[in-house]
Design a protein around this motif. Sequence first.
Motif, PDB file in Angstrom:
ATOM      1  N   ARG A   1     -49.483  -0.046  69.137  1.00 54.99           N
ATOM      2  CA  ARG A   1     -48.374   0.696  68.369  1.00 54.99           C
ATOM      3  C   ARG A   1     -48.863   2.167  68.571  1.00 54.99           C
ATOM      4  NH1 ARG A   1     -45.565  -2.716  65.222  1.00 54.99           N
ATOM      5  NH2 ARG A   1     -46.578  -4.729  64.869  1.00 54.99           N
ATOM      6  N   PRO A   2     -48.668   2.611  69.801  1.00 50.24           N
ATOM      7  CA  PRO A   2     -48.865   4.196  70.030  1.00 50.24           C
ATOM      8  C   PRO A   2     -47.672   4.912  69.324  1.00 50.24           C
ATOM      9  CG  PRO A   2     -47.864   3.100  72.036  1.00 50.24           C
ATOM     10  CD  PRO A   2     -48.006   1.977  70.916  1.00 50.24           C
ATOM     11  N   VAL A   3     -48.096   6.214  68.998  1.00 50.63           N
ATOM     12  CA  VAL A   3     -47.149   7.074  68.288  1.00 50.63           C
ATOM     13  C   VAL A   3     -46.939   8.370  69.399  1.00 50.63           C
ATOM     14  CG1 VAL A   3     -46.531   8.655  66.446  1.00 50.63           C
ATOM     15  CG2 VAL A   3     -47.874   6.422  66.077  1.00 50.63           C
ATOM     16  N   ALA A   4     -45.687   8.493  69.784  1.00 50.33           N
ATOM     17  CA  ALA A   4     -45.341   9.686  70.690  1.00 50.33           C
ATOM     18  C   ALA A   4     -45.247  10.903  69.638  1.00 50.33           C
ATOM     19  CB  ALA A   4     -44.211   9.559  71.437  1.00 50.33           C
ATOM     20  N   LEU A   5     -46.057  11.867  69.987  1.00 46.38           N
ATOM     21  CA  LEU A   5     -45.989  13.060  69.067  1.00 46.38           C
ATOM     22  C   LEU A   5     -44.578  13.904  69.559  1.00 46.38           C
ATOM     23  CD1 LEU A   5     -49.620  14.350  69.076  1.00 46.38           C
ATOM     24  CD2 LEU A   5     -48.434  13.178  67.262  1.00 46.38           C
ATOM     25  N   PRO A   6     -43.983  14.612  68.559  1.00 40.67           N
ATOM     26  CA  PRO A   6     -43.028  15.717  69.034  1.00 40.67           C
ATOM     27  C   PRO A   6     -43.438  16.721  69.581  1.00 40.67           C
ATOM     28  CG  PRO A   6     -43.451  15.837  66.615  1.00 40.67           C
ATOM     29  CD  PRO A   6     -44.492  14.507  67.208  1.00 40.67           C
ATOM     30  N   GLU A   7     -42.529  17.975  69.862  1.00 38.60           N
ATOM     31  CA  GLU A   7     -42.828  19.113  70.368  1.00 38.60           C
ATOM     32  C   GLU A   7     -44.064  19.664  69.475  1.00 38.60           C
ATOM     33  OE1 GLU A   7     -42.086  20.269  73.448  1.00 38.60           O
ATOM     34  OE2 GLU A   7     -40.948  18.414  73.665  1.00 38.60           O
ATOM     35  N   LEU A   8     -44.595  20.847  70.086  1.00 35.62           N
ATOM     36  CA  LEU A   8     -45.653  21.577  69.205  1.00 35.62           C
ATOM     37  C   LEU A   8     -45.256  22.230  68.116  1.00 35.62           C
ATOM     38  CD1 LEU A   8     -48.856  22.320  69.430  1.00 35.62           C
ATOM     39  CD2 LEU A   8     -48.047  24.253  70.516  1.00 35.62           C
ATOM     40  N   GLU A   9     -44.009  22.704  68.007  1.00 34.24           N
ATOM     41  CA  GLU A   9     -43.588  23.449  66.812  1.00 34.24           C
ATOM     42  C   GLU A   9     -43.125  22.448  65.669  1.00 34.24           C
ATOM     43  OE1 GLU A   9     -43.294  26.314  65.691  1.00 34.24           O
ATOM     44  OE2 GLU A   9     -44.458  26.932  67.535  1.00 34.24           O
ATOM     45  N   GLN A  10     -42.530  21.161  66.002  1.00 36.22           N
ATOM     46  CA  GLN A  10     -42.427  20.097  64.869  1.00 36.22           C
ATOM     47  C   GLN A  10     -43.686  19.343  64.507  1.00 36.22           C
ATOM     48  OE1 GLN A  10     -39.505  17.820  67.521  1.00 36.22           O
ATOM     49  NE2 GLN A  10     -38.267  18.210  65.948  1.00 36.22           N
ATOM     50  N   GLN A  11     -44.823  19.517  65.431  1.00 40.40           N
ATOM     51  CA  GLN A  11     -46.078  18.935  64.864  1.00 40.40           C
ATOM     52  C   GLN A  11     -46.681  19.684  63.583  1.00 40.40           C
ATOM     53  OE1 GLN A  11     -49.157  18.172  67.933  1.00 40.40           O
ATOM     54  NE2 GLN A  11     -47.731  17.860  69.379  1.00 40.40           N
ATOM     55  N   ARG A  12     -46.149  20.860  63.400  1.00 37.72           N
ATOM     56  CA  ARG A  12     -46.728  21.523  62.186  1.00 37.72           C
ATOM     57  C   ARG A  12     -46.168  21.078  60.955  1.00 37.72           C
ATOM     58  NH1 ARG A  12     -48.864  26.453  63.735  1.00 37.72           N
ATOM     59  NH2 ARG A  12     -48.589  26.965  66.086  1.00 37.72           N
TER      60      ARG A  12
END
Length: 557
Positions: free
Chosen positions: A375-386
Amino acid sequence: MAVCARLCGVGQSRRCRRRQRNNQQDQGSDSDMDEEEGERIVGQRQGDVSGGGPERGAAAAAATAGPSDAGEYGSGHVNRGGSTGPPHPQCLAELPPELLVEIFSLLPGAVLPNVALVCKKFRQILNTETIWRRRCMEEFGMKEDLRKMEAGGVSSQDLYVKLLHPYRHILGLWQPDIGPYGGLLNVVVDGLFIIGWMYLPPHDPRVEDPMRRRPLFRIHMWESKKATVECMYGHKGPHKGDIQTVKKDEFSTKCNQTDHHRMPGGRQEEFRTWLEEEWGRTLEEIFHEHMQELILMKFIYTSQYDNCLTYRRIYLPPAMPTDLLQPGLFKGTYGSHGLEIVMLSFHGMYTRATKLTGDPNVPAGQLTLDVDLSRPVALPELEQQRSIEELSRLVLGVHEEVQREVAQQATGTSSTARHAAEGPHSGASAAEEMATDHGACSDACQPGNSSSSSSSNCNETQPFILPLGVIARNGVYPRTCRKCFYGTGLIAGHGFTSPERTPGLFVLFDEDRFGFIWLELKSFSLYSRLTDHLAHAHAPNMERFEAMLHNMQSWTS
């Protein structure tokens, strides 16, 4: 050539004899006759063996060795003068002493006492220092230190028989029974000593720093011809101690002079010294009141043992080619509890981190992290990671999916007959639905996937930053990661009360570092690999390692 042949236990070869014929061409016909005669006699001896002749033993040795051996030892070979040469060895005891030394040097030291019981000659040869020096080097890694020991009047045989062999069963990794705190002990042959080193994490929060070591006991033979055990705990130097084997994969240490652990200033001075060693600071420099309470509690609990402890063997996890990264030991941050040591291992589609050192909330031996690699999780764009809300949405979405599947599996066992009556299409559709949920993302970095595209995806890095509001003990963490997976972390109240697994995000940074975001606690733990060489620590097989993990939880529960 004759000397070489005697050392090897064989006679001159045909090649050696052929060179002699070339150098003495005028005697070529005689040499050929000798060789033919020797071969004919050996053939006759073989016939005697098959027919039960009186010289069966010597003929068997000659037949095995060949005609060239007959030429050297004269077993059946009659020279031109009619006299017979030295007999061919018919048993091991008839070999030259120097050859027996070489043979015995290749045997494991544990079987040499049985060899000494064979005969007086073997017992005398086994007093040769070369044999025992080689055993010490090959079995325990000792080298130049042996010369120092022998110069001090202690032989390599005494060293092996009275020190290395009797205490070989305590070499390797061990977990001390110190309640919830646990620990990591590494017993090694260190120079002319066997030393038990307690491994301590770096001072909080410097997770990237190397491990610290503190000697707890040592065994040597300096003062007498017998092994001496000394306790190294405290600050007054080595003093009398004892080691006892309780049962297989378990031993205990005992200090016979605990007064050496005391300090002139009493418990207050002992606490101050312990605090500087354990945390690298004074109590006044630790402003967090809850943290002060935890530190004082640990000192009171651990100091009561006075180095009289029981140890249980632990193994390093076996490595498989399909593992996401090399399994092993890592040190990680655990908030007010400081740095702790965990063991990362792989089990099919799961990777798990088990505590070797613990705290009053989650003790040593418990499964602190359980990560689902499917169950990998795809990270969003850098700004949304905040945004902690965005990360929570991604992780909790996977968590709800897992809970639904667990509930379906729980009810599915009671409705197996009904599903079978409905036909095979229902099971197939469920499998298709599960595959659709995971999608291609699961295949991208699944362990065991041999496609080149999957391998390249696993090694690719992407920007990473902690969400606002997530607390990290160490603000220095990698700003890129390779992959993220859904997982759960174990949290509990004081005294390991109300334990529960809470969802979080496992972040793989590189081969030596990973992290975990505890969503419910809004905290981040960074883990860094132990790079110390740990000998005698690998598990014999995966089954033995799995059994050890199962037992570890019962040790500290």
